[in-house]
Scaffold this active site. Structure first.
Site, short mmCIF file in Angstrom:
data_model
loop_
_atom_site.label_atom_id
_atom_site.label_comp_id
_atom_site.label_asym_id
_atom_site.label_seq_id
_atom_site.Cartn_x
_atom_site.Cartn_y
_atom_site.Cartn_z
N HIS A 106 -0.52 1.25 13.23
CA HIS A 106 -1.24 2.32 12.47
C HIS A 106 -0.47 3.80 12.71
O HIS A 106 0.70 3.99 12.25
CB HIS A 106 -2.61 2.24 13.19
CG HIS A 106 -3.74 3.23 12.43
ND1 HIS A 106 -3.40 3.68 11.25
CD2 HIS A 106 -5.03 3.33 12.97
CE1 HIS A 106 -4.66 4.49 10.94
NE2 HIS A 106 -5.46 4.08 11.98
N ASP A 131 4.04 7.60 7.25
CA ASP A 131 4.67 7.54 8.42
C ASP A 131 6.23 7.38 8.16
O ASP A 131 6.91 7.99 9.19
CB ASP A 131 4.44 6.45 9.46
CG ASP A 131 2.78 6.77 9.96
OD1 ASP A 131 2.03 5.75 9.71
OD2 ASP A 131 2.57 7.99 10.28
N HIS A 150 1.68 -0.92 3.41
CA HIS A 150 0.40 -0.50 3.42
C HIS A 150 -0.70 -1.54 3.20
O HIS A 150 -0.55 -2.06 2.22
CB HIS A 150 0.23 0.81 2.65
CG HIS A 150 -1.00 1.74 3.13
ND1 HIS A 150 -2.25 1.40 2.74
CD2 HIS A 150 -0.93 2.63 3.98
CE1 HIS A 150 -3.00 2.49 3.38
NE2 HIS A 150 -2.25 3.05 4.23
C1 SDX Z 1 -0.93 4.25 8.61
O1 SDX Z 1 -4.98 2.00 6.58
C2 SDX Z 1 -4.34 3.16 6.42
O2 SDX Z 1 -4.95 3.86 5.53
C3 SDX Z 1 -3.59 3.60 7.41
C4 SDX Z 1 -2.89 5.11 7.13
C5 SDX Z 1 -4.08 6.08 7.54
O3 SDX Z 1 -3.64 7.26 6.77
O4 SDX Z 1 -4.76 5.88 8.16
O5 SDX Z 1 -2.31 5.06 5.88
C6 SDX Z 1 -1.65 5.06 8.20
O6 SDX Z 1 -1.28 3.48 9.57
C7 SDX Z 1 0.25 3.65 7.70
C8 SDX Z 1 1.04 2.45 8.02
C9 SDX Z 1 1.96 2.67 9.38
N1 SDX Z 1 2.47 1.43 9.72
C10 SDX Z 1 3.60 0.90 9.58
O7 SDX Z 1 4.36 1.63 8.90
C11 SDX Z 1 4.11 -0.46 10.51
C12 SDX Z 1 4.87 -1.25 9.56
N2 SDX Z 1 3.79 -1.54 8.34
C13 SDX Z 1 3.26 -2.84 8.59
O8 SDX Z 1 2.98 -3.51 9.78
C14 SDX Z 1 2.36 -3.23 7.55
O9 SDX Z 1 2.76 -3.06 6.18
C15 SDX Z 1 0.97 -2.53 7.77
C16 SDX Z 1 0.30 -2.95 9.14
C17 SDX Z 1 0.86 -1.16 7.38
C18 SDX Z 1 0.01 -3.53 6.83
O10 SDX Z 1 -0.22 -4.71 6.81
P1 SDX Z 1 -0.95 -5.79 6.19
O11 SDX Z 1 -1.58 -5.12 5.06
O12 SDX Z 1 -1.95 -6.57 7.10
O13 SDX Z 1 0.11 -6.59 5.46
P2 SDX Z 1 0.69 -7.89 6.04
O14 SDX Z 1 1.07 -7.61 7.55
O15 SDX Z 1 0.00 -8.75 5.71
O16 SDX Z 1 1.93 -8.10 5.10
C19 SDX Z 1 2.37 -8.59 4.11
C20 SDX Z 1 3.68 -9.29 4.03
C21 SDX Z 1 4.00 -9.89 5.00
O17 SDX Z 1 4.98 -11.09 4.82
P3 SDX Z 1 4.61 -12.54 4.74
O18 SDX Z 1 4.00 -12.75 5.71
O19 SDX Z 1 3.97 -12.43 3.35
O20 SDX Z 1 6.24 -12.94 4.21
O21 SDX Z 1 4.67 -8.05 4.09
C22 SDX Z 1 5.43 -8.04 5.30
C23 SDX Z 1 4.56 -8.93 6.17
O22 SDX Z 1 5.34 -9.53 7.14
N3 SDX Z 1 5.44 -6.82 5.73
C24 SDX Z 1 6.73 -6.15 6.06
C25 SDX Z 1 6.12 -5.00 6.44
N4 SDX Z 1 4.78 -4.81 6.33
C26 SDX Z 1 4.44 -5.95 5.92
N5 SDX Z 1 7.79 -6.76 6.28
C27 SDX Z 1 8.57 -5.86 6.77
N6 SDX Z 1 8.45 -4.43 7.34
C28 SDX Z 1 7.45 -4.08 7.07
N7 SDX Z 1 7.11 -2.73 7.38
#
Ligand code: SDX
Length: 440
Positions: free
Chosen positions: A268, A363, A307
């Site tokens: 997050h 971010d 996201h």
């Molecule tokens: C913020 O919610 C909000 O609004 C948050 C925010 C706010 O203003 O409050 O916007 C702020 O928190 C932004 C997000 C910051 N976090 C990151 O940058 C961390 C990296 N991102 C991920 O951890 C992820 O994308 C999330 C946590 C942001 C979202 O996760 P989801 O929606 O649960 O998606 P998921 O984990 O189910 O991913 C779907 C697929 C998966 O692959 P498969 O299992 O289908 O093979 O996408 C992959 C994930 O492994 N994936 C990534 C990835 N993010 C998702 N693979 C590599 N790098 C990534 N960053």
């Protein structure tokens, strides 16, 4: 038949249920009528991490993840970032309308009146080790403020709520700056109410022996824009936490502390600090292909990408990228920016990321700007929390004023043992099933 409804056929009983839709949604409580036996509890929905569940109605922020749209109270984020100050947007988020000049000046004066923290709170900060993570200091200190203002517990009184909301918005920069100064053993700088909200934060962060701190206007404006972009984002993890904790009528200080704790997680608000760590780990452009492979092999994440809602470019990331150019005209270009831009270029062409709709989020570039402005990476999530406290508090108040809301208490699907009985110590570990003991 009412068109705003669905019909469910339960194949276990062939019974039909006509469920009215509420704003295009099914009210989960309406599913409880679906039973096999009369005495059944009735049907629930199962939705880990609330992937497809609306927990509330809100009129504060609108996001369209597919189109990359973000609006506060109906105003596009691009227009607010271009034309407003952070406190002006804070007023909009809290009150629902942009302030006129008199309202804005009164709001600014009210916030300025509350920027100082109680002298005892400084002693509280002194209790932390010099190398304490500033996010841990901020979370703890905000919670401690509930003991300084005991009247804050009267959350059902609007006037009391509004006073505490103003105090929290005003004091977050002070607490954050003091957490930073504590690390270096620097004296705390008192707020200077001649300065704007953002310039005063920079003053409390960086003033040394000069008689009066003078902020670089370009950097101050860039920080103001970053604060606008981070102010609210509908039902994100930390806001959901704020609403859940606040639903028990806990005071706003401990609720904000809980929300900030949620924000601190690397998935997050902690992601901006992780992005810098990732760029440092990559080191040079030449190492990018190997890092991308590392991610695609499932051995790590591309921090700052992806996201839950945006399946298109996060509109904030685009504005932040523009803001970065303004900052680097003052600070000089940052080698990390070149790596980040190349990383983005490669990722946006790579099927692995395209298929998963992974785009830069808020971010991805914010940390690079913060570092160029002189902020340490361990302060980045603290910088996220300063503006986000506005969104948390607006959503908290909306929850308290929503007659449909009550204490948050989800259900579960139980997967544990059926009833079993106490096993005396001398019978444990014998591998003997407990029920045999009960019959013995
Ligand atoms: C913020 O919610 C909000 O609004 C948050 C925010 C706010 O203003 O409050 O916007 C702020 O928190 C932004 C997000 C910051 N976090 C990151 O940058 C961390 C990296 N991102 C991920 O951890 C992820 O994308 C999330 C946590 C942001 C979202 O996760 P989801 O929606 O649960 O998606 P998921 O984990 O189910 O991913 C779907 C697929 C998966 O692959 P498969 O299992 O289908 O093979 O996408 C992959 C994930 O492994 N994936 C990534 C990835 N993010 C998702 N693979 C590599 N790098 C990534 N960053």
């Amino acid at each position: 038949m009412d068109q705003e409804s669905i019909t469910i056929i339960d194949n276990r009983t062939d019974a039909q249920y006509h469920i009215p839709l509420f704003k295009g949604c099914v009210r989960a409580a309406d599913l409880r009528q679906i039973k096999v036996q009369t005495e059944d509890f009735g049907m629930m929905t199962y939705d880990p991490a609330f992937m497809n569940t609306a927990s509330c109605q809100s009129s504060i922020t609108y996001i369209d993840g597919e189109k990359g749209i973000l609006r506060y109270r109906g105003y596009p984020i691009e227009e607010l970032a271009q034309n407003c100050t952070f406190l002006e947007v804070a007023y909009l988020i809290l009150n629902g309308e942009l302030p006129n000049s008199a309202e804005l000046q009164e709001w600014i004066d009210r916030v300025k009146h509350h920027t100082m923290i109680h002298e005892t709170t400084k002693k509280f900060l002194e209790g932390f080790r010099y190398d304490a993570h500033p996010m841990g200091m901020v979370i703890s200190t905000v919670a401690a403020l509930s003991t300084v203002y005991p009247e804050c517990r009267d959350v059902t009184d609007r006037e009391t709520r509004r006073k505490e909301i103003t105090r929290l918005i005003a004091k977050m920069p002070t607490i954050c700056a003091y957490a930073y100064r504590h690390h270096f053993g620097l004296p705390y700088i008192y707020p200077d109410n001649d300065l704007s909200f953002t310039e005063n934060f920079m003053n409390m962060m960086w003033k040394m022996v000069e008689p009066k701190y003078v902020a670089n206007k370009t950097l101050a404006r860039a920080l103001d824009i970053l604060f606008i972009l981070h102010a609210d984002h509908e039902q994100n993890c930390s806001t959901n936490t704020m609403r859940a904790v606040g639903s028990s009528l806990a005071d706003p200080y401990v609720s904000v502390a809980a929300a900030a704790a949620a924000l601190s997680g690397p998935l997050h608000g902690g992601a901006n600090e992780e992005v810098l760590r990732m760029l440092d780990e990559i080191g040079t452009k030449d190492n990018i292909p190997a890092f991308i492979k590392h991610v695609k092999d499932g051995k790590g994440k591309l921090m700052g990408f992806g996201h839950r809602v945006y399946k298109n470019y996060d509109p904030r990331a685009r504005i932040i990228k523009w803001t970065a150019d303004q900052v680097f005209k003052v600070t000089g270009r940052n080698a990390k920016l070149e790596i980040a831009i190349e990383l983005e270029r490669i990722a946006l062409e790579d099927e692995y990321f395209v298929k998963r709709k992974l785009y830069p989020n808020v971010d991805f570039y914010s940390g690079i700007i913060y570092q160029a402005m002189g902020f340490r990476p361990d302060l980045f999530t603290v910088l996220f929390s300063i503006p986000r406290v506005v969104g948390w508090l607006a959503q908290w108040e909306e929850m308290l004023e929503d007659h449909e809301q009550k204490i948050a208490r989800p259900r579960q699907i139980y997967t544990g043992h059926d009833e079993r009985h106490f096993v005396p110590m001398d019978k444990r570990g014998t591998g003997q099933p407990a029920q045999a003991v009960a019959q013995a």
